[in-house]
Design a protein around this motif. Structure first.
Motif, PDB file in Angstrom:
ATOM      1  N   GLU A 244       1.941   1.994  -3.408  1.00  0.00           N
ATOM      2  CA  GLU A 244       0.992   2.653  -4.279  1.00  0.00           C
ATOM      3  C   GLU A 244       0.704   4.257  -3.898  1.00  0.00           C
ATOM      4  O   GLU A 244       0.751   4.894  -4.740  1.00  0.00           O
ATOM      5  CB  GLU A 244      -0.344   1.900  -3.824  1.00  0.00           C
TER       6      GLU A 244
ATOM      7  N   ALA B 216       0.862  -1.037   0.069  1.00  0.00           N
ATOM      8  CA  ALA B 216       0.167  -0.024   0.018  1.00  0.00           C
ATOM      9  C   ALA B 216       0.871   1.347  -0.140  1.00  0.00           C
ATOM     10  O   ALA B 216       0.485   2.120  -0.762  1.00  0.00           O
ATOM     11  CB  ALA B 216      -0.819   0.110   1.159  1.00  0.00           C
TER      12      ALA B 216
ATOM     13  N   ARG C 246      -5.630   2.286   6.273  1.00  0.00           N
ATOM     14  CA  ARG C 246      -6.929   2.484   5.749  1.00  0.00           C
ATOM     15  C   ARG C 246      -6.976   1.537   4.504  1.00  0.00           C
ATOM     16  O   ARG C 246      -7.842   0.512   4.533  1.00  0.00           O
ATOM     17  CB  ARG C 246      -7.381   3.836   5.375  1.00  0.00           C
ATOM     18  N   ARG C 247      -6.070   1.496   3.854  1.00  0.00           N
ATOM     19  CA  ARG C 247      -5.824   0.620   2.378  1.00  0.00           C
ATOM     20  C   ARG C 247      -5.747  -0.782   2.791  1.00  0.00           C
ATOM     21  O   ARG C 247      -6.017  -1.685   2.051  1.00  0.00           O
ATOM     22  CB  ARG C 247      -4.884   1.298   1.731  1.00  0.00           C
TER      23      ARG C 247
ATOM     24  N   GLU D 134      -3.202   6.351   6.023  1.00  0.00           N
ATOM     25  CA  GLU D 134      -3.705   6.102   4.722  1.00  0.00           C
ATOM     26  C   GLU D 134      -3.406   4.702   4.413  1.00  0.00           C
ATOM     27  O   GLU D 134      -4.247   3.905   3.829  1.00  0.00           O
ATOM     28  CB  GLU D 134      -3.448   6.996   3.696  1.00  0.00           C
TER      29      GLU D 134
END
Lengths: 200, 200
Positions: free
Chosen positions: A23, A20, A40-41, A37
DNA sequence: CTCAGATGTTGTCACTGTCAACATCAGTGT
DNA sequence: ACACTGATGTTGACAGTGACAACATCTGAG
């Protein structure tokens, strides 16, 4: 458990967090990377990453380590295809540039984001291994007579700096290449010139 | 006003903010740069910087612009001391590496922090000017016969990448130099080898 | 089969970048 | 001489962040 319910434990969080992270960095640069974040992913609470990484820098160091290991492997793979020492060194250089072009996010993290590599021994060890892959090639070049006037370790650093600059500038779009092949052709020309100079 | 009371207007805030930013980046890397801390150091409220810069990236772009202008000046100054085209190009390369070593904070910002240079025309123009200083030297080299098999703009990019890699790796302490002079000697050797290769 | 350590969560804190609304000043046109 | 306008600086707010402490849940070694 059925397909809808989430198990309490993720099962492979560490890897998922690294994936993640890459990304995010690809999308928004190193500044776009946020622990929350990332969590979260990965479908996990905002502090779960702390079970796998001491802090944000530690996560970056893990990404860097992974990158260096893959870079070293890539260098060895590509250079093995060459038929003589100069060609093997050139292929290694081109592979280096290609790696930077293909994995700009990792590359950025590997060289600029981690604050002090000494604090992250695993990352340092991986970086050293990548360098040794290059050094082995200049030593071979020396033995083959393709290197005069420079010690192998000096030549290795010269070659490294050369392809590194190419990769960095290409990643940050300073060199105005249209596509990957143009860049790699350029790297081929450029390393050829350097090799000619190192041979004397 | 007496020496103790502060005037409502700073008088030279923009410059002071850039100076404070460089101090912060030097101390703690790009991540150590905080608009609020910059404002604090300039003795000003936490939103005062917004009167001079659209946002944080705009401040970074201003730092980058300033850096490129000084780099271009430095390249021209150093190269003017050379007696023939190859020597002038070499001196330019060494000056490039020296600039990176002497101003690592600016250098970092110039090449990696600003997200998209196209959004900051002033910074882009300054960067282009620095590149043109180098290009002028390879064109001269071509005319003098010291460059065969490559167009001047290709040679300029090769040379640029070469010294850029050296500067970047030296800044991030990948090359294990003891001091500035070692690095510059290395740059001298390295550019010599490259020039030999470019001459054919 | 237990229970200790590994893994994940909730709640909180200080700090950040940015915005809107407001305060102060400097200099220009009359 | 002086008013007023744009430039410069301030206060207060908000959502988002990295990190910590306290707590919950799970897993596997003995």
């Amino acid at each position: 458990m059925d397909a809808e319910s989430k198990p309490y434990h993720h099962g492979n969080l560490r890897t998922a967090l690294i994936t993640a992270s890459l990304e995010l960095i690809r999308a928004g640069g190193p500044a776009g990377l946020t622990l929350r974040e990332v969590a979260r992913r990965a479908g996990v609470s905002h502090t779960a990453p702390y079970r796998h990484f001491r802090d944000k820098d530690d996560l970056l160091a893990a990404i860097a380590e992974d990158g260096f290991l893959r870079l070293a492997a890539e260098i060895r793979r590509a250079s093995a295809l060459g038929e003589d020492p100069p060609m093997r060194l050139r292929l290694a250089g081109i592979a280096y540039v290609a790696f930077g072009f293909d994995h700009p996010a990792e590359f950025d993290v590997m060289f600029s984001v981690v604050p002090d590599r000494a604090l992250y021994p695993a990352a340092k060890a991986a970086a050293d291994e990548a360098f040794r892959s290059l050094l082995a090639l200049t030593e071979e070049l020396k033995r083959g007579g393709g290197l005069t006037g420079h010690a192998p370790d000096v030549a290795a650093r010269i070659a490294w700096a050369h392809v590194h600059g190419l990769a960095v500038l290409a990643i940050h779009r300073q060199l105005a290449f249209q596509n990957r092949q143009d860049l790699l052709d350029f790297a081929g020309q450029s390393t050829l010139a350097l090799l000619a100079g190192l041979a004397k």
